[in-house]
Design a protein around this motif. Structure first.
Motif, PDB file in Angstrom:
ATOM      1  N   THR A   1      64.270  24.391  31.888  1.00 54.41           N
ATOM      2  CA  THR A   1      65.572  24.272  32.537  1.00 54.41           C
ATOM      3  C   THR A   1      66.532  25.384  32.114  1.00 54.41           C
ATOM      4  O   THR A   1      67.317  25.865  32.930  1.00 54.41           O
TER       5      THR A   1
ATOM      6  N   SER B   1      72.397  20.777  33.126  1.00 54.95           N
ATOM      7  CA  SER B   1      72.281  19.319  33.037  1.00 54.95           C
ATOM      8  C   SER B   1      70.835  18.899  32.788  1.00 54.95           C
ATOM      9  O   SER B   1      70.562  17.993  31.980  1.00 54.95           O
ATOM     10  N   ALA B   2      69.903  19.566  33.450  1.00 55.41           N
ATOM     11  CA  ALA B   2      68.484  19.248  33.264  1.00 55.41           C
ATOM     12  C   ALA B   2      68.032  19.552  31.840  1.00 55.41           C
ATOM     13  O   ALA B   2      67.223  18.821  31.261  1.00 55.41           O
TER      14      ALA B   2
ATOM     15  N   VAL C   1      69.865  19.420  29.098  1.00 57.16           N
ATOM     16  CA  VAL C   1      70.387  18.351  28.238  1.00 57.16           C
ATOM     17  C   VAL C   1      69.534  17.091  28.389  1.00 57.16           C
ATOM     18  O   VAL C   1      69.202  16.422  27.403  1.00 57.16           O
ATOM     19  N   GLY C   2      69.165  16.769  29.620  1.00 55.91           N
ATOM     20  CA  GLY C   2      68.339  15.582  29.856  1.00 55.91           C
ATOM     21  C   GLY C   2      66.973  15.679  29.211  1.00 55.91           C
ATOM     22  O   GLY C   2      66.445  14.693  28.677  1.00 55.91           O
TER      23      GLY C   2
ATOM     24  N   SER D   1      66.401   8.970  39.850  1.00 56.96           N
ATOM     25  CA  SER D   1      66.874  10.245  40.384  1.00 56.96           C
ATOM     26  C   SER D   1      66.849  10.295  41.910  1.00 56.96           C
ATOM     27  O   SER D   1      67.595  11.077  42.527  1.00 56.96           O
TER      28      SER D   1
ATOM     29  N   ILE E   1      73.215  17.476  39.888  1.00 59.27           N
ATOM     30  CA  ILE E   1      73.418  17.444  38.439  1.00 59.27           C
ATOM     31  C   ILE E   1      72.885  16.153  37.838  1.00 59.27           C
ATOM     32  O   ILE E   1      72.137  16.164  36.856  1.00 59.27           O
TER      33      ILE E   1
ATOM     34  N   GLY F   1      69.526  15.794  35.624  1.00 60.85           N
ATOM     35  CA  GLY F   1      69.720  15.383  34.234  1.00 60.85           C
ATOM     36  C   GLY F   1      68.876  14.196  33.827  1.00 60.85           C
ATOM     37  O   GLY F   1      68.426  14.113  32.677  1.00 60.85           O
TER      38      GLY F   1
END
Length: 474
Positions: free
Chosen positions: A167, A289-290, A292-293, A323, A344, A348
């Motif tokens: 990501t 965001s991805a 962090v996820g 999702s 986002i 995430g």
């Protein structure tokens, strides 16, 4: 450099805590470059695609199967080589190769050989094949190195951190490649992004030490001197959790690579943003965001494991299923802000499967087959997921486009006629048809593909049934 006994190595890993962190960050940097170079093609697509005059299907072939075919087939022998050879050297050579081939993508232009003219598409495809061959030598040896640097108790977080390269690479491809494309053209984007990888390859070789193989194994673990691929495959065939996880990760990558490959084109067609604007305003925050996820899933799974041993399987399963409605929002709204919010949140919560696939893939096999396990996972995942995902969306988009223009009594229109300068030369009636058929066909292809994330989530739920039994790393 180890400074520990075998027993301590099993508990603490290889080297000091500070040095382990440094190595993990270097490997993350390499993985980021892997996906910067891989993802740049999608970033420059709104400018490059009309210039080369290729269909959505051809673009899907270029971003997916054309890259993935040799990537997957070269990956397994490279992984087998990495089981007994110097893993850092293998990665060094491969990083330098794919970086140079990325830079050469910027030189793609029609070439005349005698009376034969080779189009820019074919030159670019050949360079992308070269990038794929180089990148095949990244993840299997890197996962094997991480498994020797980090003990099982810390491996989930380490692999989740490493998996952020997917990501973060997408983020940097957009932040760097998008503005360069708008300012200087798509060719310069490949040159500027590709060449720094040669320096990173040198840093990798000069600063990362090759750890003793199996350093984090429990004391007394037996290892074959020359492990065979067939032995590794035999061990994996007895682990149903590996195959359910692989099925889930493959379907998720099918959707993810397909959507990511066409996301800039979707934003360009639906909202009129340039390549640079789509990259910076939409794709970059979605990729952040991805990232962090991905890290959060590995971190949370590690802390839940004592009470919930199957958390590494059901956490990504929940994220993948949840999702779907957010992607539906992103691909149906006419409001750019709502589209961004949907992408986002969807990105995430769904990308946690990356931490899961590496943790389970490493955890269900003995140490001498870790690189082979990763290579088999990536073979299936990339051939079927990365190879077919973009091609599926591209081909479906073109089919839906033909149906749409036929229904609007403009069957003479082609995809190329609706893009770039060619569209401006059309009459008012044809331009009106393009304004509907061009974005709608891709929108519906994206919606159909994103629904499959729910199927991927179910596969991760099925992994739970055998995971506790199958895990070797405790």
């Amino acid at each position: 450099m180890s400074g520990t006994t075998t027993a301590d190595g099993h508990i603490h890993g290889f080297g000091s805590k500070a040095y382990r962190s440094y190595v993990l960050n270097v490997l993350l940097l390499v993985y980021i470059l892997n996906f910067v170079d891989r993802g740049l093609l999608s970033v420059v697509a709104p400018q490059m695609k009309p210039e080369l005059g290729i269909s959505d299907t051809a673009f899907g072939l270029l971003t997916g199967f054309g890259f993935a075919l040799l990537y997957t087939f070269v990956g397994i022998p490279l992984a087998q080589f990495a089981e007994t050879r110097h893993r850092v050297w293998i990665m060094t050579v491969c990083v330098a190769l794919w970086s140079l081939m990325t830079a050469l993508c910027g030189l793609a232009a029609p070439v005349t050989i005698g009376s034969m003219v080779i189009g820019g598409f074919w030159i670019l495809l050949a360079c992308r094949v070269g990038v794929g061959i180089g990148e095949a030598g990244c993840t299997p040896p890197a996962n094997s190195l991480i498994a020797d640097y980090y003990p099982p108790s810390r491996r989930s977080t380490a692999l989740g951190y490493y998996a952020m390269g997917v990501t973060l690479g997408g983020f940097l491809a957009n932040v760097i490649g998008g503005p360069i494309t708008d300012a200087f053209g798509w060719r310069w984007a490949f040159v500027v992004v590709g060449l720094p990888g040669v320096l990173v390859a040198a840093i990798l070789k000069l600063t990362v030490k090759e750890p003793p193989r199996g350093h984090t194994d429990p004391p007394g673990t037996l290892r074959k001197a020359r492990p065979r691929f067939s032995d590794g495959l035999k061990e994996l065939l007895a682990k149903p959790s590996f195959w359910w996880m692989t099925a889930g990760a493959t379907i998720a990558s099918f959707c993810g690579y397909g959507i990511a490959s066409f996301q800039s084109l979707f934003i360009n067609r639906s909202f009129g943003l340039t390549a640079g604007e789509a990259a910076v305003l939409i794709n970059a925050p979605v990729a952040a965001s991805a990232a962090v996820g991905t890290l959060a899933t590995g971190w949370l799974a590690e802390r839940l494991t004592k009470r919930h041993p199957n958390a590494i399987a059901w956490l990504p399963g929940v994220g993948l299923v949840l999702s779907v409605p957010f992607y539906f929002l992103a691909f149906t709204t006419q409001n750019l802000t709502l589209c961004l919010m949907g992408l986002i949140v969807g990105g995430g919560i769904k990308y946690g499967y990356l931490a899961s696939q590496y943790t389970i893939g490493q955890g269900v096999v003995s140490a001498q087959f870790r690189a082979v396990s990763t290579a088999i996972l990536l073979f299936v995942l990339n051939l079927l997921g990365y190879g077919l995902g973009p091609l599926f969306i591209g081909a479906l988009s073109d089919v839906l486009f033909k149906i749409k223009v036929a229904n609007l009594e403009a069957a003479h229109l082609t995809r190329h006629a609706c893009e770039g300068a060619a569209r401006k030369a059309l009459g008012a009636a044809d331009q009106a048809v393009c304004a509907v058929a061009h974005p709608d066909s891709l929108q519906h292809a994206m919606l159909i593909t994103s629904a499959l994330y729910a199927v991927a989530g179910v596969c991760f739920f099925m992994t739970m049934r055998w995971l506790k039994r199958d895990m070797v790393a405790k």
